[in-house]
Design a protein around this motif. Sequence first.
Motif, PDB file in Angstrom:
ATOM      1  N   TRP A 108       0.827  -1.207   0.000  1.00 20.61           N
ATOM      2  CA  TRP A 108       0.000   0.000   0.000  1.00 20.61           C
ATOM      3  C   TRP A 108       0.863   1.258   0.000  1.00 20.61           C
ATOM      4  CZ3 TRP A 108      -5.020  -0.148  -1.001  1.00 20.61           C
ATOM      5  CH2 TRP A 108      -5.738  -1.320  -0.746  1.00 20.61           C
ATOM      6  N   LEU A 109       1.843   1.298   0.899  1.00 22.91           N
ATOM      7  CA  LEU A 109       2.681   2.492   1.008  1.00 22.91           C
ATOM      8  C   LEU A 109       3.486   2.715  -0.268  1.00 22.91           C
ATOM      9  CD1 LEU A 109       3.758   4.839   2.676  1.00 22.91           C
ATOM     10  CD2 LEU A 109       5.455   3.276   3.666  1.00 22.91           C
ATOM     11  N   GLY A 110       4.036   1.641  -0.818  1.00 22.54           N
ATOM     12  CA  GLY A 110       4.823   1.771  -2.045  1.00 22.54           C
ATOM     13  C   GLY A 110       4.012   2.341  -3.192  1.00 22.54           C
ATOM     14  N   SER A 111       2.761   1.904  -3.316  1.00 24.64           N
ATOM     15  CA  SER A 111       1.905   2.408  -4.394  1.00 24.64           C
ATOM     16  C   SER A 111       1.592   3.887  -4.209  1.00 24.64           C
ATOM     17  CB  SER A 111       0.607   1.597  -4.456  1.00 24.64           C
ATOM     18  OG  SER A 111       0.872   0.265  -4.839  1.00 24.64           O
ATOM     19  N   LEU A 112       1.396   4.312  -2.958  1.00 24.34           N
ATOM     20  CA  LEU A 112       1.123   5.727  -2.688  1.00 24.34           C
ATOM     21  C   LEU A 112       2.355   6.588  -2.970  1.00 24.34           C
ATOM     22  CD1 LEU A 112      -0.913   5.244   0.594  1.00 24.34           C
ATOM     23  CD2 LEU A 112      -1.809   6.212  -1.532  1.00 24.34           C
ATOM     24  N   LEU A 113       3.513   6.128  -2.523  1.00 18.02           N
ATOM     25  CA  LEU A 113       4.736   6.899  -2.751  1.00 18.02           C
ATOM     26  C   LEU A 113       5.081   6.966  -4.235  1.00 18.02           C
ATOM     27  CD1 LEU A 113       6.988   5.673   0.223  1.00 18.02           C
ATOM     28  CD2 LEU A 113       5.564   7.724   0.093  1.00 18.02           C
TER      29      LEU A 113
END
Length: 259
Positions: A108-113
Amino acid sequence: MTKEREEMLAFAKNDDERKLLCRLYDIAQGARQHHSVKSTQFLNGHELLLAQRALSKCCSVCFSAYGGYDEAERRVISFSPDGDDFDYGICIIKASINKEVSLSHRDWLGSLLSLGIRREKIGDIIPMEGGAYIVCCSDIGEYIMSNLESVANTPVHLLMCDDNEIITPEKRYKEIRSTVPSLRLDCILSAGINLSRSDSASLIKSGRVSVNWEVIESPSHIVREKQIISVKGIGRLELFEIRNETKKGRTAVTIKRFL
C-alpha cells in the motif's frame, strides 16, 4: 532567538530534531500571531514523542495531536490560539480490493509513494478484510482518489469516509514469559526474538533497532516497561511487564511479540 524557542531547541539531540522543533515553533507562532488554527503534516512516533515533550514544557499555544483514530501511530499536531476548534487537516480513504487478495503495508505504502506523494503526507495505513483505510492530509485526498487505480497489480475501489467508520483489527501477539540477566536492550531483544545476545547486539549496532521509534545503537540501552522495540525486517516487540527478580538475580519479564 526568543527564550521560548531556545527552551524548545534544548530538547533536540541532533540536527534533524532541531529542524523539527524549529518548524513546530514557527507553526505555533503563526497560529498565535494570525489568531488562526495551524497544523503540521504527519509525524512519526519518535517525532511525536519529542514534539509533545518540548511543546508541553515550552509552548504557550494550545495544541492537540490526532491521526484519524485513537490508536494512531502517525499523527498531525494542530495549534489553536483559543484551545478549541482544532483542525487537523486530514481525510480518510477506504480502499477496497478483492477479498481473496492479501496485500502488505509495504504494498500500500509503495503504491502511494510511487504517485509522487511525500511520506509526511500519509498517516497510518490500517489493514482490513478486503482492503485498507488510508489516512492522509486532506490536500492530497482528491489526488489519491483520482490516481490510485491499483496496488501490486490489484485493482482498488476508493471511497472517502469518516473517522468513525474505521474498524481497527485486533492486535495479534505471542506472549513470551522469560527471565533476563538485565533490562539491557540486547537482553530483551534476545529473549523476544530468540537470538543470541551477540547477534542481538549486532542488530542494534547496525542501526536496525528502534525503541519507541528512536533508533538506538547501544546494546546497553535500558528498556523500560511498555516501551516498543522495532527491528527492521523482523518485527515489533513490547516489554509488557517487568515482574520480579528471581533467586538467581535475574529479572522476570513478559514480552509481547506482535504477529
